[in-house]
Design a protein around this motif. Structure first.
Motif, PDB file in Angstrom:
ATOM      1  N   SER A  11      -2.736   6.837   9.647  1.00 58.70           N
ATOM      2  CA  SER A  11      -2.081   8.121   9.395  1.00 58.70           C
ATOM      3  C   SER A  11      -0.786   8.236  10.182  1.00 58.70           C
ATOM      4  O   SER A  11      -0.643   7.675  11.278  1.00 58.70           O
ATOM      5  N   ARG A  12       0.129   8.991   9.629  1.00 59.32           N
ATOM      6  CA  ARG A  12       1.442   9.153  10.279  1.00 59.32           C
ATOM      7  C   ARG A  12       1.291   9.850  11.622  1.00 59.32           C
ATOM      8  O   ARG A  12       1.973   9.492  12.597  1.00 59.32           O
ATOM      9  N   LYS A  13       0.405  10.820  11.702  1.00 59.95           N
ATOM     10  CA  LYS A  13       0.203  11.588  12.936  1.00 59.95           C
ATOM     11  C   LYS A  13      -0.316  10.699  14.060  1.00 59.95           C
ATOM     12  O   LYS A  13       0.030  10.904  15.233  1.00 59.95           O
ATOM     13  N   ALA A  14      -1.137   9.708  13.709  1.00 62.29           N
ATOM     14  CA  ALA A  14      -1.749   8.845  14.725  1.00 62.29           C
ATOM     15  C   ALA A  14      -0.823   7.736  15.189  1.00 62.29           C
ATOM     16  O   ALA A  14      -1.079   7.111  16.222  1.00 62.29           O
ATOM     17  N   GLY A  68       0.809  -1.205   0.000  1.00 61.80           N
ATOM     18  CA  GLY A  68       0.000   0.000   0.000  1.00 61.80           C
ATOM     19  C   GLY A  68       0.844   1.257   0.000  1.00 61.80           C
ATOM     20  O   GLY A  68       2.084   1.223   0.015  1.00 61.80           O
ATOM     21  N   ALA A  69       0.152   2.416   0.003  1.00 61.81           N
ATOM     22  CA  ALA A  69       0.835   3.706  -0.042  1.00 61.81           C
ATOM     23  C   ALA A  69       1.699   3.904   1.199  1.00 61.81           C
ATOM     24  O   ALA A  69       1.338   3.501   2.299  1.00 61.81           O
ATOM     25  N   GLY A  70       2.843   4.549   1.013  1.00 66.78           N
ATOM     26  CA  GLY A  70       3.736   4.836   2.130  1.00 66.78           C
ATOM     27  C   GLY A  70       4.319   3.599   2.766  1.00 66.78           C
ATOM     28  O   GLY A  70       4.552   3.575   3.980  1.00 66.78           O
ATOM     29  N   SER A  71       4.560   2.573   1.966  1.00 64.11           N
ATOM     30  CA  SER A  71       5.015   1.298   2.525  1.00 64.11           C
ATOM     31  C   SER A  71       6.367   1.422   3.226  1.00 64.11           C
ATOM     32  O   SER A  71       6.598   0.778   4.249  1.00 64.11           O
ATOM     33  N   ARG A  72       7.249   2.251   2.690  1.00 61.16           N
ATOM     34  CA  ARG A  72       8.573   2.376   3.302  1.00 61.16           C
ATOM     35  C   ARG A  72       8.466   2.994   4.700  1.00 61.16           C
ATOM     36  O   ARG A  72       9.078   2.502   5.657  1.00 61.16           O
ATOM     37  N   ARG A  73       7.676   4.065   4.824  1.00 60.63           N
ATOM     38  CA  ARG A  73       7.511   4.706   6.129  1.00 60.63           C
ATOM     39  C   ARG A  73       6.806   3.768   7.108  1.00 60.63           C
ATOM     40  O   ARG A  73       7.200   3.639   8.276  1.00 60.63           O
TER      41      ARG A  73
END
Length: 355
Positions: A178-181, A80-85
């Motif tokens: 989400s990154r923030k959560a 999925g999206a942002g898999s590396r992060r």
């Protein structure tokens, strides 16, 4: 020769009788180029898939023969999206926090390639295959679906309890996407939930020494100290585990530091429960609240508190009587008692009337 001659004749006829027929040559050429590009892309995809399968199988085999002690955990790169992060966050969450919730049991975290498809048949079959190759205790893969409170779906296979890879139990943990959560507290929560599948006995506070459970209660209380951007179901599970651990610590060690919070949580849960709520969780909450109130009353007697405890415990016992497992156990106990009574009666008859 016949085919080439026919093609030349057809081309001349089209150019003579069909206006703008020269564009057909361009369209045909474009179709041929597109076809070649598609074939190259498919060939490249096939080669990449084959190379990936060989690479992952090789890593799994190396992991199997590794001399690193402890649990072996395979962690596939999320899809999925942002898999590396997402991969970095999940990997760090497990590396930093698993030792705490696994009571410092040694483990190795082996990175693997992606597994796409969630809990689809092919995805699960591939995960079992890699798990068997590596002789791993746990396999974790994930897919990011969005930014909501269930946006990151963490799937896994656990061999906890001595299962084979073919018998390994499936599980899913829904975390915020989400990154923030994805805070440090959520990372600790994720590690705890994975640890529960790695060591299923962690779900039962009676399975470990009370000193270990005291440490666990403290960690869970720390996680719950701040608002968590997770689903109510997940939050309820963590609160239930904290309450169960806190009650045992209070009963056996006499430490009441977490008891008031346990009482408040269980009262809040029962106050918010509806007729559609999970009956098992309600019964568990009543049991824990009753036990917590009894411990509190032992330290500072209050008749009203004792009466409240009696009411909750009585309702819990009544609810347990309708549980099919309890009913089967009662039926087995009754049958056992009947058999023992028959033997004792036969013995008395032999003593009194036998020759």
């Amino acid at each position: 020769m016949l085919i080439s001659g026919w093609l030349e004749t057809a081309d001349k006829w089209l150019k003579t009788n069909v206006p703008g027929a020269e564009w057909l040559d361009l369209i045909g050429a474009a179709i041929v180029v597109a076809g070649l590009v598609y074939l190259v892309w498919r060939l490249f995809g096939g080669l990449r898939g084959t190379a990936s399968a060989i690479y992952n199988a090789s890593k799994a085999r190396r992991a199997k023969f590794s001399k690193t002690p402890g649990f072996r955990i395979l962690l596939a790169r999320p899809a999925g999206a942002g898999s590396r992060r997402t991969n970095k966050w999940l990997s760090d969450a497990l590396s930093r926090n698993l030792p705490t919730f696994a009571f410092d049991a040694p483990f190795s975290l082996v990175p693997m390639g992606q597994i796409k498809g969630g809990l689809g048949t092919d995805a699960v079959a591939l995960a079992r295959k890699r798990m068997a190759t590596a002789d791993a205790d746990l396999f974790v893969w994930a897919s990011r679906q969005g930014n909501g409170e269930r946006g990151l779906e963490v799937h896994g296979l656990s061999r906890g309890g001595g299962l084979t890879p073919a018998e390994a139990r499936l599980f899913t943990i829904a975390l915020p996407g989400s990154r923030k959560a994805q805070t440090d507290d959520v990372a600790r929560l994720a590690a705890y939930l994975v640890a529960k599948h790695l060591q299923p006995a962690l779900s039962d506070p009676q399975a470990f020494r009370v000193e270990k459970i005291r440490e666990l209660a403290g960690e869970l209380e720390s996680v719950l100290a701040h608002p968590l951007p997770v689903s109510s179901t997940l939050l309820g599970e963590i609160e239930a585990d904290f309450c169960a651990a806190g009650v045992r610590v209070a009963e056996e060690l006499g430490e009441l530091s977490a008891l008031d919070r346990v009482i408040a949580m269980r009262r809040g849960h029962l106050g918010a429960a509806t007729i559609t709520a999970d009956t098992g969780r309600i019964i568990q909450a009543k049991l824990e609240l009753g036990r917590a109130l009894i411990v509190r009353a032992e330290k500072q007697f209050d008749q009203a508190v004792v009466k409240e405890a009696i009411g909750h415990l009585a309702q819990a016992v009544e609810g347990l009587r309708t549980d099919p497992t309890i009913q089967r156990a009662q039926a087995a106990s009754d049958a056992l008692f009947k058999a023992q009574t028959m033997i004792e009666s036969r013995k008395r008859f032999s003593l009194n009337f036998g020759s």
